[in-house]
Motif scaffolding. Structure first.
Motif, PDB file in Angstrom:
ATOM      1  N   VAL A   1       0.846  -1.194   0.000  1.00 56.96           N
ATOM      2  CA  VAL A   1       0.000   0.000   0.000  1.00 56.96           C
ATOM      3  C   VAL A   1       0.883   1.246   0.000  1.00 56.96           C
ATOM      4  O   VAL A   1       1.849   1.322   0.752  1.00 56.96           O
ATOM      5  N   GLY A   2       0.539   2.224  -0.838  1.00 53.22           N
ATOM      6  CA  GLY A   2       1.208   3.523  -0.780  1.00 53.22           C
ATOM      7  C   GLY A   2       2.515   3.633  -1.526  1.00 53.22           C
ATOM      8  O   GLY A   2       3.334   4.494  -1.213  1.00 53.22           O
ATOM      9  N   MET A   3       2.716   2.807  -2.537  1.00 53.64           N
ATOM     10  CA  MET A   3       3.927   2.937  -3.356  1.00 53.64           C
ATOM     11  C   MET A   3       3.814   4.213  -4.189  1.00 53.64           C
ATOM     12  O   MET A   3       2.742   4.802  -4.298  1.00 53.64           O
ATOM     13  N   LYS A   4       4.920   4.607  -4.818  1.00 44.58           N
ATOM     14  CA  LYS A   4       4.940   5.816  -5.641  1.00 44.58           C
ATOM     15  C   LYS A   4       3.858   5.780  -6.721  1.00 44.58           C
ATOM     16  O   LYS A   4       3.279   6.798  -7.072  1.00 44.58           O
ATOM     17  N   LYS A   5       3.641   4.596  -7.270  1.00 44.40           N
ATOM     18  CA  LYS A   5       2.597   4.383  -8.277  1.00 44.40           C
ATOM     19  C   LYS A   5       1.800   3.156  -7.856  1.00 44.40           C
ATOM     20  O   LYS A   5       2.290   2.316  -7.110  1.00 44.40           O
ATOM     21  N   LEU A   6       0.592   3.056  -8.365  1.00 43.31           N
ATOM     22  CA  LEU A   6      -0.223   1.874  -8.086  1.00 43.31           C
ATOM     23  C   LEU A   6       0.102   0.824  -9.148  1.00 43.31           C
ATOM     24  O   LEU A   6      -0.377   0.885 -10.274  1.00 43.31           O
ATOM     25  N   PHE A   7       0.971  -0.102  -8.777  1.00 44.18           N
ATOM     26  CA  PHE A   7       1.370  -1.155  -9.697  1.00 44.18           C
ATOM     27  C   PHE A   7       0.378  -2.307  -9.613  1.00 44.18           C
ATOM     28  O   PHE A   7      -0.265  -2.499  -8.578  1.00 44.18           O
ATOM     29  N   PRO A   8       0.247  -3.107 -10.697  1.00 38.71           N
ATOM     30  CA  PRO A   8      -0.612  -4.293 -10.621  1.00 38.71           C
ATOM     31  C   PRO A   8      -0.179  -5.153  -9.430  1.00 38.71           C
ATOM     32  O   PRO A   8       1.002  -5.471  -9.281  1.00 38.71           O
ATOM     33  N   THR A   9      -1.150  -5.477  -8.581  1.00 33.93           N
ATOM     34  CA  THR A   9      -0.865  -6.174  -7.327  1.00 33.93           C
ATOM     35  C   THR A   9      -1.591  -7.503  -7.271  1.00 33.93           C
ATOM     36  O   THR A   9      -2.789  -7.577  -7.575  1.00 33.93           O
ATOM     37  N   PHE A  10      -0.874  -8.535  -6.856  1.00 34.14           N
ATOM     38  CA  PHE A  10      -1.413  -9.887  -6.775  1.00 34.14           C
ATOM     39  C   PHE A  10      -1.120 -10.434  -5.385  1.00 34.14           C
ATOM     40  O   PHE A  10       0.012 -10.391  -4.917  1.00 34.14           O
ATOM     41  N   ILE A  11      -2.156 -10.944  -4.738  1.00 34.13           N
ATOM     42  CA  ILE A  11      -2.048 -11.457  -3.383  1.00 34.13           C
ATOM     43  C   ILE A  11      -2.253 -12.967  -3.431  1.00 34.13           C
ATOM     44  O   ILE A  11      -3.194 -13.448  -4.079  1.00 34.13           O
ATOM     45  N   ASP A  12      -1.374 -13.694  -2.765  1.00 31.10           N
ATOM     46  CA  ASP A  12      -1.467 -15.150  -2.782  1.00 31.10           C
ATOM     47  C   ASP A  12      -2.862 -15.591  -2.354  1.00 31.10           C
ATOM     48  O   ASP A  12      -3.426 -15.074  -1.383  1.00 31.10           O
ATOM     49  N   GLU A  13      -3.399 -16.563  -3.073  1.00 34.16           N
ATOM     50  CA  GLU A  13      -4.768 -17.027  -2.830  1.00 34.16           C
ATOM     51  C   GLU A  13      -4.980 -17.545  -1.408  1.00 34.16           C
ATOM     52  O   GLU A  13      -6.106 -17.576  -0.925  1.00 34.16           O
ATOM     53  N   SER A  14      -3.899 -17.918  -0.719  1.00 35.61           N
ATOM     54  CA  SER A  14      -4.048 -18.400   0.659  1.00 35.61           C
ATOM     55  C   SER A  14      -4.649 -17.317   1.565  1.00 35.61           C
ATOM     56  O   SER A  14      -5.271 -17.629   2.574  1.00 35.61           O
ATOM     57  N   ALA A  15      -4.485 -16.057   1.200  1.00 32.99           N
ATOM     58  CA  ALA A  15      -5.034 -14.954   2.011  1.00 32.99           C
ATOM     59  C   ALA A  15      -6.545 -14.824   1.849  1.00 32.99           C
ATOM     60  O   ALA A  15      -7.214 -14.257   2.713  1.00 32.99           O
ATOM     61  N   SER A  16      -7.087 -15.348   0.756  1.00 35.80           N
ATOM     62  CA  SER A  16      -8.519 -15.165   0.487  1.00 35.80           C
ATOM     63  C   SER A  16      -9.415 -15.827   1.524  1.00 35.80           C
ATOM     64  O   SER A  16     -10.562 -15.438   1.694  1.00 35.80           O
ATOM     65  N   ASN A  17      -8.889 -16.816   2.248  1.00 32.53           N
ATOM     66  CA  ASN A  17      -9.673 -17.516   3.270  1.00 32.53           C
ATOM     67  C   ASN A  17      -9.442 -16.988   4.678  1.00 32.53           C
ATOM     68  O   ASN A  17      -9.996 -17.517   5.631  1.00 32.53           O
ATOM     69  N   LEU A  18      -8.599 -15.962   4.801  1.00 31.73           N
ATOM     70  CA  LEU A  18      -8.246 -15.445   6.120  1.00 31.73           C
ATOM     71  C   LEU A  18      -9.155 -14.295   6.547  1.00 31.73           C
ATOM     72  O   LEU A  18      -9.608 -13.526   5.706  1.00 31.73           O
ATOM     73  N   ASP A  19      -9.375 -14.181   7.860  1.00 26.73           N
ATOM     74  CA  ASP A  19     -10.116 -13.036   8.400  1.00 26.73           C
ATOM     75  C   ASP A  19      -9.248 -11.789   8.381  1.00 26.73           C
ATOM     76  O   ASP A  19      -9.746 -10.679   8.276  1.00 26.73           O
ATOM     77  N   TYR A  20      -7.942 -11.990   8.547  1.00 29.33           N
ATOM     78  CA  TYR A  20      -7.009 -10.868   8.566  1.00 29.33           C
ATOM     79  C   TYR A  20      -5.665 -11.322   8.025  1.00 29.33           C
ATOM     80  O   TYR A  20      -5.377 -12.508   7.957  1.00 29.33           O
ATOM     81  N   MET A  21      -4.862 -10.351   7.644  1.00 28.89           N
ATOM     82  CA  MET A  21      -3.492 -10.614   7.250  1.00 28.89           C
ATOM     83  C   MET A  21      -2.629  -9.477   7.776  1.00 28.89           C
ATOM     84  O   MET A  21      -3.131  -8.403   8.086  1.00 28.89           O
ATOM     85  N   VAL A  22      -1.339  -9.741   7.892  1.00 30.86           N
ATOM     86  CA  VAL A  22      -0.403  -8.745   8.393  1.00 30.86           C
ATOM     87  C   VAL A  22       0.630  -8.486   7.300  1.00 30.86           C
ATOM     88  O   VAL A  22       1.209  -9.425   6.750  1.00 30.86           O
ATOM     89  N   VAL A  23       0.813  -7.202   6.966  1.00 31.29           N
ATOM     90  CA  VAL A  23       1.791  -6.798   5.954  1.00 31.29           C
ATOM     91  C   VAL A  23       2.589  -5.618   6.483  1.00 31.29           C
ATOM     92  O   VAL A  23       2.213  -4.993   7.475  1.00 31.29           O
TER      93      VAL A  23
END
Length: 161
Positions: A110-132
């Motif tokens: 979040v908050g890079m100089k530009k909004l680049f295409p972003t892909f999140i590992d599918e394992s996160a899709s089943n989580l209530d929360y994630m930490v980055v």
């Protein structure tokens, strides 16, 4: 929105702008070469919920952001398939700050100089929360995977083996 007395990074400001609920946490950094599994232990969350941000390139001006579990490794072939390129490679660390505005170990999706295409590992899709990363070494943020997708205009994809 979280109201905490921690420094505001670009990532945190952007979450506030988008009215995303999050929790900030800081951890003690002995040196800048700390790995993600250690970060997970320091912030007290399972490694399955703590993610690292990797930036790749497919040539001049083509950058892609991948958010994967800290204990995992990005499958470059799966990443290339997700972004529709024949081949991608990791962005050299020396180019990270100029490209994203972040340094190694403090790179947030979040908050890079530009909004680049972003892909999140599918394992996160089943989580209530994630930490980055919250955009600086020693600071992490906990948020909903769907909110991260919304803010980064990202999508879930199979990125690790």
């Amino acid at each position: 929105m979280a109201k905490q007395k921690l420094p505001k990074t670009n990532a945190v400001r952007l979450l506030d702008q988008h009215r995303v609920e999050y929790k900030l946490m800081e951890y003690d950094v002995q040196d800048n070469q700390i790995d993600g599994v250690t970060v997970a232990a320091k912030v007290g969350y399972p490694v399955t919920h703590v993610f690292k941000t990797l930036v790749t390139t497919a040539g001049t001006g083509k950058f892609f952001v991948f958010v994967i579990p800290v204990a995992g490794e990005l499958n470059l072939k799966a990443g290339a398939k997700a972004v529709g390129e024949k081949k991608i490679e990791m962005l050299p660390v020396k180019d990270l700050l100029a490209t994203t505005g972040y340094i190694r170990g403090g790179c947030s999706p979040v908050g890079m100089k530009k909004l680049f295409p972003t892909f999140i590992d599918e394992s996160a899709s089943n989580l209530d929360y994630m930490v980055v990363s919250a955009g600086k070494i020693g600071m992490q943020m906990k948020l909903s995977p769907n909110e991260l997708i919304r803010v980064t205009k990202g999508r879930f994809s199979k990125l690790t083996d």
